[in-house]
Design an enzyme around this catalytic site. Structure first.
Site, short mmCIF file in Angstrom:
data_model
loop_
_atom_site.label_atom_id
_atom_site.label_comp_id
_atom_site.label_asym_id
_atom_site.label_seq_id
_atom_site.Cartn_x
_atom_site.Cartn_y
_atom_site.Cartn_z
CG HIS A 1 -2.10 -0.87 1.11
ND1 HIS A 1 -3.21 -0.74 1.90
CD2 HIS A 1 -2.36 -1.91 0.28
CE1 HIS A 1 -4.11 -1.65 1.56
NE2 HIS A 1 -3.61 -2.37 0.60
CD GLU B 1 -8.02 -1.85 -2.73
OE1 GLU B 1 -6.98 -1.58 -2.09
OE2 GLU B 1 -8.95 -2.50 -2.26
#
Length: 334
Positions: A38, A107
Site C-alpha cells: 500500500h 485500488e
C-alpha cells in the site's frame, strides 16, 4: 498439502515490527508470510505504509526458511512492470525458492495519490494486469526483450540478475473474469475470507477451475491461497474490539473503490459499530470453532491459509495461534 501463512499487516505496524513478527512466525512454524503493498493505509490515524519490496529484502535476510510474498502488489501504475521484473529477479536470485509475487488490479487509494492518474474502470485495469504479467515473465525468460504492448513497452531490455527458475506469480481475484485468468495463467490464486459463501462456491472456484480446464492444467498447478480474517484471543471481548482498526474491510466494494484519501476512508470506517467491523472476521476464543469456520474453505480446495489478525499485540496472537489453533488445522486439513 496444507500451508499456513501469516499476514504482515503493513497498514497497522512499522516495518521493523513487521519483520520481528515474521521472524517469530518462522520460529513458531508458519510456512509463509505476505505483506500488502500500500502507498497509503486504510486509515490515517495510526496507519503505516512501508515499501513492500524494501521490506521483503530486509525480512528475507533475517529469516531462513519461510516463504515471503506480496498480497498484493499492483504492477501497472506506480510500479512499472519491467522494474517489478528487475526487483523480484533480484529477490529471487538472493533468496531462491522463497519469494512469491502476488499481484492484483489495484485500488485508487494506493495509485492515484502517488502518480496523480485518472483511476480507470476495471476492464482497463485487468487488461493492464494481463499485459504486465506477460512482460514480467518474458523479461525473466529472455535476454533481450523488445516489447510493444497497449500500455507498456521495452526496447532491448535485459534483466541481468534473475533466479534460476521462474518466480511464482499469484493472482488476486474477487470476480469471475480474473479468477478464470488465475486458473489459466497463475501459479497461485489469492482471495480473502468473510464474504458471501456463494462468492467462493458459485463464482470464484468454478471460474478458477474453468480456467484450469481451458489450459489443460491440473488442480495442483495453482496454489489456492485465502487470507483468513481471524481475531482469535482467549478474551473474546478483546477479540471483537480488535476488529475496529480494520473497519474499512466491512465497507462495500463500491464504498471503497473510489476513495483516494485515508482520512475519508477512516471516517467511513469509524462510522461502523463493532458488530459491523467484526462481520468480516472469525471472532472467537475457541480453537475448535476456528477449524469449523475454516472447513468450508478447505472443502473448496483452499490449501494455503494466510491468517490476518487485527489486534495490536501480534506476538500474543502468533503464540496463542501456534499453540492452540495451528495443530488442530494441520490435523484436520493437512
Amino acid at each position: 498439502m496444507l500451508r499456513i501463512g501469516y499476514k504482515a499487516s503493513a497498514e497497522q505496524f512499522t516495518p521493523g515490527e513487521l519483520a520481528d513478527f515474521t521472524v517469530l512466525a518462522e520460529e513458531l512454524g508458519f510456512d509463509s508470510a505476505f505483506i500488502s503493498d500500500h502507498f497509503q493505509p486504510w486509515r490515517h490515524t495510526g496507519g503505516h505504509a512501508p515499501h513492500a519490496l524494501v521490506w521483503l529484502g530486509a525480512t528475507a535476510a533475517r529469516t531462513s526458511r519461510i516463504q515471503l510474498g506480496t498480497s498484493v502488489l499492483t504492477p501497472t501504475f506506480r510500479h512499472q512492470p519491467a522494474m517489478i521484473a528487475q526487483a523480484f529477479g533480484t529477490l529471487g536470485s538472493m533468496f531462491p525458492g522463497r519469494i512469491i509475487l502476488g499481484v492484483g488490479t489495484g485500488e485508487g487509494l494506493n495509485e492515484v495519490p502517488a502518480i496523480g492518474c485518472e483511476w480507470p474502470e476495471r476492464k482497463e485495469r485487468f487488461a493492464r494486469l494481463r499485459e504486465a504479467i506477460r512482460l514480467i515473465r518474458k523479461l525473466w525468460r529472455e535476454e533481450r526483450v523488445s516489447f510493444e504492448g497497449d500500455f507498456y513497452r521495452t526496447e532491448s531490455a535485459t534483466i541481468y540478475d534473475r533466479p534460476d527458475s521462474m518466480i511464482p506469480i499469484y493472482v488476486a481475484a474477487a470476480g469471475p473474469m480474473i479468477a478464470k485468468y488465475a486458473g489459466r495463467f497463475g501459479d497461485g490464486f489469492i482471495c480473502t475470507s468473510g464474504k458471501d459463501p456463494s462468492l467462493y462456491s458459485e463464482t470464484l472456484i468454478p471460474n478458477l477451475e474453468a480456467g484450469l480446464s481451458q489450459q489443460e492444467r491440473q488442480t495442483e498447478d495453482v496454489d489456492r491461497m485465502i487470507e483468513i480474517k481471524l481475531s482469535f484471543d482467549t478474551d473474546v471481548r478483546q477479540a471483537k474490539e480488535d476488529t475496529r482498526f480494520w473497519g474499512a474491510l466491512a465497507l462495500s466494494p463500491e464504498q471503497k473503490m473510489t476513495v483516494e484519501d485515508p482520512l475519508e476512508m477512516e471516517k467511513l470506517a469509524d462510522s461502523l459499530t463493532s458488530d459491523q467491523t467484526a462481520s468480516r472476521w472469525i471472532v472467537t476464543a475457541d480453537p475448535d470453532e476456528v477449524v469449523e469456520k475454516i472447513r468450508p474453505y478447505a472443502d473448496l480446495g483452499f490449501n494455503h491459509l494466510v491468517f490476518h489478525a487485527p489486534g495490536p499485540d501480534q506476538a500474543r496472537f502468533l503464540r496463542q495461534f501456534s499453540e492452540h489453533v495451528m495443530p488442530r488445522l494441520r490435523t484436520a486439513f493437512g
